[in-house]
Write an enzyme that holds these catalytic residues in place. Structure first.
Site, PDB file in Angstrom:
ATOM      1  N   ASP A  81       0.812  -1.219   0.000  1.00  0.00           N
ATOM      2  CA  ASP A  81       0.000   0.000   0.000  1.00  0.00           C
ATOM      3  C   ASP A  81       0.845   1.268   0.000  1.00  0.00           C
ATOM      4  OD1 ASP A  81       0.717  -0.885   2.632  1.00  0.00           O
ATOM      5  OD2 ASP A  81      -0.686   0.567   3.479  1.00  0.00           O
ATOM      6  N   GLU A 138      -0.413  -1.736   5.408  1.00  0.00           N
ATOM      7  CA  GLU A 138       0.586  -1.568   6.466  1.00  0.00           C
ATOM      8  C   GLU A 138       0.484  -0.182   7.084  1.00  0.00           C
ATOM      9  OE1 GLU A 138       3.862  -0.527   8.729  1.00  0.00           O
ATOM     10  OE2 GLU A 138       3.586   0.424   6.784  1.00  0.00           O
ATOM     11  N   GLU A 139       0.123   0.802   6.253  1.00  0.00           N
ATOM     12  CA  GLU A 139       0.120   2.198   6.691  1.00  0.00           C
ATOM     13  C   GLU A 139      -1.136   2.538   7.495  1.00  0.00           C
ATOM     14  OE1 GLU A 139       2.614   3.995   6.559  1.00  0.00           O
ATOM     15  OE2 GLU A 139       3.866   3.329   4.903  1.00  0.00           O
ATOM     16  N   HIS A 361       7.790   8.833   4.000  1.00  0.00           N
ATOM     17  CA  HIS A 361       6.609   9.644   4.287  1.00  0.00           C
ATOM     18  C   HIS A 361       6.814  11.111   3.917  1.00  0.00           C
ATOM     19  CE1 HIS A 361       4.340   6.669   7.073  1.00  0.00           C
ATOM     20  NE2 HIS A 361       5.244   6.011   6.354  1.00  0.00           N
TER      21      HIS A 361
END
Length: 390
Positions: A81, A138-139, A361
């Site tokens: 993702d 995962e995020e 990020h």
């Protein structure tokens, strides 16, 4: 042993897969396009079994070695993702989807594991079974937990599980890991402050100022880390949201605070959760108000098992050389939901260095394609070392 020759030959193909994933990022469990491509590739490679829909949109590929005498089954995990970030990297293959970006390198993780799967399905030079795991969400969506809850470990009899994550700031092609805690538990907290609304200018004395209470709670919470947590252990409490009021001359009745908590040890996690509630309620009471705390445990700490961390170090040395492997990485306070898989089975995660690039990020983050061969070779060597064909 350096990068596997056959893996080196796949470098352009892995890069092409990654660029396609990068142009078409998907969030959380909505990774339908990515998962579909992964499943199609695994079938093309000749995997013995390809199963979709594990943990909602996860994909699992089964590759059996030329022998099965060892009875061993090892899981290799990549995440798929992206993040809700507007990309500013300037790369030619930048995201085509406004407000979405592969800013954490999961596109690279997926491409590396696909490269390893292709090699392993071609050569099968091992004694046992390799399970390639492509995980959604995962995020922040706990996709690792969803896959475990869906029977990932039991259905295929996985005995050990390994993860890999790119890491800006570590030299290109270097590896790093450690036994024990490597990444922090990641939790969220909300505090609802109740006071008494009133006129901010004319009669503040008739109100109970929820904004003042909220500000004092933020300050007081920092004493937990400095005065309650063992100074040889770690905790981070960050209040990042303060929602209050809608007029300059009105004291609002309520305030909502929100933030994140990071810890490395279960007993510190318990302590911090308890103390946040106690401190918030006590401070509010001292000013005549009340405070309710909602503490949500999201991801546990990523804790590498000692033996498997040692295996990861040996394999990394085979790929990169002993002088390019840090086996005593100082733990970081970021979170990773590979932690759920490590709670279910012994295993370890490693970092693979990206060089001097923007941190994960960040909207200008750029995955370094030069490390694709290192990552895929690590997976291949791990399988062949742990399940040698003899």
């Amino acid at each position: 042993m350096p990068i596997v020759n056959r893996i080196a030959a796949l470098s352009d193909e892995m890069a092409a897969w990654r660029h396609d994933f990068h142009e078409n990022p998907e969030l959380l469990y909505e990774v339908h396009r990515t998962a579909g491509i992964v499943a199609d590739r695994l079938r093309e490679f000749g995997c013995d079994e390809v199963v979709t829909g594990i943990g909602r949109t996860g994909v699992v590929g089964v590759i059996r070695g030329r022998k099965s005498n060892s009875g061993k089954t090892i899981g290799l995990r990549a995440d798929m993702d992206a993040l809700p970030i507007e990309e500013t990297s300037g790369v030619a293959y930048a995201s085509k989807i406004p407000g979405k970006m592969h800013a954490c390198g999961h596109d690279g993780h997926t491409a590396m594991l696909l490269g390893a799967a292709k090699y392993l399905a071609e050569t099968r030079n091992f004694d046992g079974t390799a399970i390639v795991i492509f995980q959604p969400a995962e995020e922040g969506g706990a996709g690792g937990k969803a896959m475990v809850d869906d029977g990932l470990m039991t259905r295929w009899g996985i005995q050990e599980v390994y993860g890999l994550h790119n890491m800006p700031g570590i030299p290109e092609g270097h590896f790093a890991t450690t036994p024990g805690p490597m990444l922090a538990a990641s939790d969220s907290v909300q505090i609802f402050v109740h006071g008494k609304g009133g006129h901010a200018g004319a009669a503040p004395h008739e109100a109970i100022d929820s904004v003042l209470i909220g500000a004092q709670i933020i300050n007081a919470l920092q004493s937990i880390v400095s005065r309650n947590v063992d100074p040889l252990k770690s905790a981070v409490i960050s209040i990042t949201m303060f929602e209050a009021g809608n007029a300059f001359n009105v004291i609002p009745e309520t305030v909502t605070l929100g933030g994140t908590v990071r810890t490395l040890h279960p007993e510190i996690r318990d302590l911090v959760e308890r103390r946040i509630g106690e401190v918030a309620a006590s401070v509010a009471s001292a000013y005549g108000g009340t405070a309710e705390t909602k503490y949500i445990r999201l991801y546990p700490a990523t804790v590498n098992h000692a033996h498997e961390a040692g295996v990861a170090v040996e394999v990394a040395r085979d790929v990169a050389g002993a002088d390019r492997v840090n086996e005593r990485l100082v733990p970081m306070m970021g979170g990773e939901d590979f932690a759920f898989m490590l709670e279910a089975r012994p295993g370890a995660m490693v970092f693979l260095g990206m060089g001097d690039t923007p941190m994960c990020h960040h909207p200008a983050y750029k995955f370094n394609d030069n490390i694709l061969g290192h990552g895929a070779s690590y997976w291949v060597r791990l399988v062949e070392k742990q399940m040698p064909a003899g």
